[in-house]
Design an enzyme around this catalytic site. Structure first.
Site, mmCIF file in Angstrom:
data_model
loop_
_atom_site.group_PDB
_atom_site.id
_atom_site.type_symbol
_atom_site.label_atom_id
_atom_site.label_comp_id
_atom_site.label_asym_id
_atom_site.label_seq_id
_atom_site.Cartn_x
_atom_site.Cartn_y
_atom_site.Cartn_z
ATOM 1 N N GLY A 1 -10.486 19.548 11.717
ATOM 2 C CA GLY A 1 -10.137 18.206 12.178
ATOM 3 C C GLY A 1 -10.021 17.232 11.026
ATOM 4 O O GLY A 1 -10.626 17.431 9.963
ATOM 5 N N GLN B 1 -10.093 8.964 7.130
ATOM 6 C CA GLN B 1 -10.409 9.882 6.025
ATOM 7 C C GLN B 1 -9.283 9.943 5.002
ATOM 8 O O GLN B 1 -9.501 10.407 3.890
ATOM 9 C CB GLN B 1 -10.680 11.292 6.560
ATOM 10 C CG GLN B 1 -11.954 11.391 7.382
ATOM 11 C CD GLN B 1 -12.175 12.830 7.803
ATOM 12 O OE1 GLN B 1 -11.647 13.267 8.814
ATOM 13 N NE2 GLN B 1 -12.945 13.561 7.029
ATOM 14 N N CYS C 1 -17.851 18.140 6.985
ATOM 15 C CA CYS C 1 -16.840 17.080 7.029
ATOM 16 C C CYS C 1 -16.129 17.055 5.691
ATOM 17 O O CYS C 1 -16.789 17.143 4.644
ATOM 18 C CB CYS C 1 -17.531 15.744 7.299
ATOM 19 S SG CYS C 1 -16.400 14.355 7.410
ATOM 20 N N LEU C 2 -14.804 16.933 5.719
ATOM 21 C CA LEU C 2 -14.041 16.880 4.466
ATOM 22 C C LEU C 2 -14.453 15.686 3.605
ATOM 23 O O LEU C 2 -14.271 15.709 2.398
ATOM 24 C CB LEU C 2 -12.540 16.791 4.764
ATOM 25 C CG LEU C 2 -11.883 18.044 5.364
ATOM 26 C CD1 LEU C 2 -10.433 17.740 5.725
ATOM 27 C CD2 LEU C 2 -11.969 19.219 4.405
ATOM 28 N N HIS D 1 -16.959 14.502 16.799
ATOM 29 C CA HIS D 1 -17.011 14.242 15.354
ATOM 30 C C HIS D 1 -15.803 13.404 14.916
ATOM 31 O O HIS D 1 -15.955 12.407 14.205
ATOM 32 C CB HIS D 1 -17.048 15.586 14.610
ATOM 33 C CG HIS D 1 -17.027 15.472 13.121
ATOM 34 N ND1 HIS D 1 -18.096 15.823 12.334
ATOM 35 C CD2 HIS D 1 -16.060 15.051 12.258
ATOM 36 C CE1 HIS D 1 -17.785 15.609 11.059
ATOM 37 N NE2 HIS D 1 -16.550 15.149 10.989
ATOM 38 N N GLU D 2 -14.611 13.809 15.366
ATOM 39 C CA GLU D 2 -13.392 13.096 14.938
ATOM 40 C C GLU D 2 -13.339 11.702 15.553
ATOM 41 O O GLU D 2 -12.946 10.737 14.887
ATOM 42 C CB GLU D 2 -12.134 13.894 15.294
ATOM 43 C CG GLU D 2 -12.045 15.286 14.661
ATOM 44 C CD GLU D 2 -12.295 15.303 13.162
ATOM 45 O OE1 GLU D 2 -11.965 14.321 12.468
ATOM 46 O OE2 GLU D 2 -12.842 16.314 12.675
ATOM 47 N N HIS E 1 -15.339 9.208 13.647
ATOM 48 C CA HIS E 1 -14.696 8.676 12.440
ATOM 49 C C HIS E 1 -13.946 7.377 12.754
ATOM 50 O O HIS E 1 -13.872 6.477 11.917
ATOM 51 C CB HIS E 1 -13.691 9.686 11.869
ATOM 52 C CG HIS E 1 -14.291 10.708 10.953
ATOM 53 N ND1 HIS E 1 -14.946 10.378 9.791
ATOM 54 C CD2 HIS E 1 -14.313 12.066 11.014
ATOM 55 C CE1 HIS E 1 -15.347 11.492 9.171
ATOM 56 N NE2 HIS E 1 -14.980 12.529 9.898
HETATM 57 NI NI NI Z 1 -15.338 14.528 9.384
#
Ligand code: NI
Length: 180
Positions: free
Chosen positions: A47, A52, A102-103, A144-145, A148
């Protein structure tokens, strides 16, 4: 095609609330979504949310590969899915610990209390309705997304910091399951 630079924890864009997208079909939104998908696939991630990639907009993209899918139809494999202006409802009072990465927090993983089941709804760039009732990894990923978009990173949801660590160390002791 463009691979976008990913903001890491500490960058203020990750902790502000993202703005709704006025026109999901606009050229610049389609362009951004296309670049987000390229970035998601390049990173081998599940995701990615617009903040991000330094865009404070309510958009995320995700996918569920067959390896990550569960046995429930609410947690089956999904191709890359675009969700713009999403709403999410947690369908359970229960919280279960799910290992996340997470990226924007590279190299680390943590166990996060999440609702096991959610309903989410948004639109894609064509204005078509997107959404589902999701459970398992699907529910986890969407929470999670969506977080963000509200400026919430997964460590902000954690309660037990003994279940937070570097992926390499966790793998060595088999504490954290492989993940996102
Ligand atoms: Ni993330």
């Amino acid at each position: 095609m463009a691979i976008l630079k990913i903001a890491r924890m500490g960058h203020p864009i990750l902790t502000r609330r993202a703005d709704p997208v006025a026109d999901p079909g606009a050229g610049e939104i389609r362009h951004l979504v296309s670049d987000m998908i390229d970035t998601l696939l390049d990173a081998g991630a599940a995701g990615l949310a617009a903040p991000q990639v330094h865009m404070p907009l309510r958009i995320f993209v995700f996918r569920i590969t067959p390896e990550r899918a569960g046995s429930s139809p609410e947690d089956g494999p999904l191709p890359v899915t675009v969700v713009i202006n999403p709403e999410i409802d947690l369908l359970s009072e229960e919280r279960e610990l799910r290992w996340e990465g997470c990226l924007s927090i590279p190299g680390l993983r943590g166990a996060v209390p999440r609702s096991p089941r959610v309903r989410y709804a948004g639109v894609d760039c064509e204005g078509r309705a997107v959404g589902a009732v999701a459970s398992g990894f699907h529910a986890n990923l969407v929470q999670h997304e969506h977080d963000h978009l509200d400026g919430i990173l997964y460590p902000m949801r954690m309660r037990d910091f003994s279940l937070f660590g570097f992926t390499e160390e966790l793998a060595r002791t088999d504490t954290g399951k492989p993940g996102r």
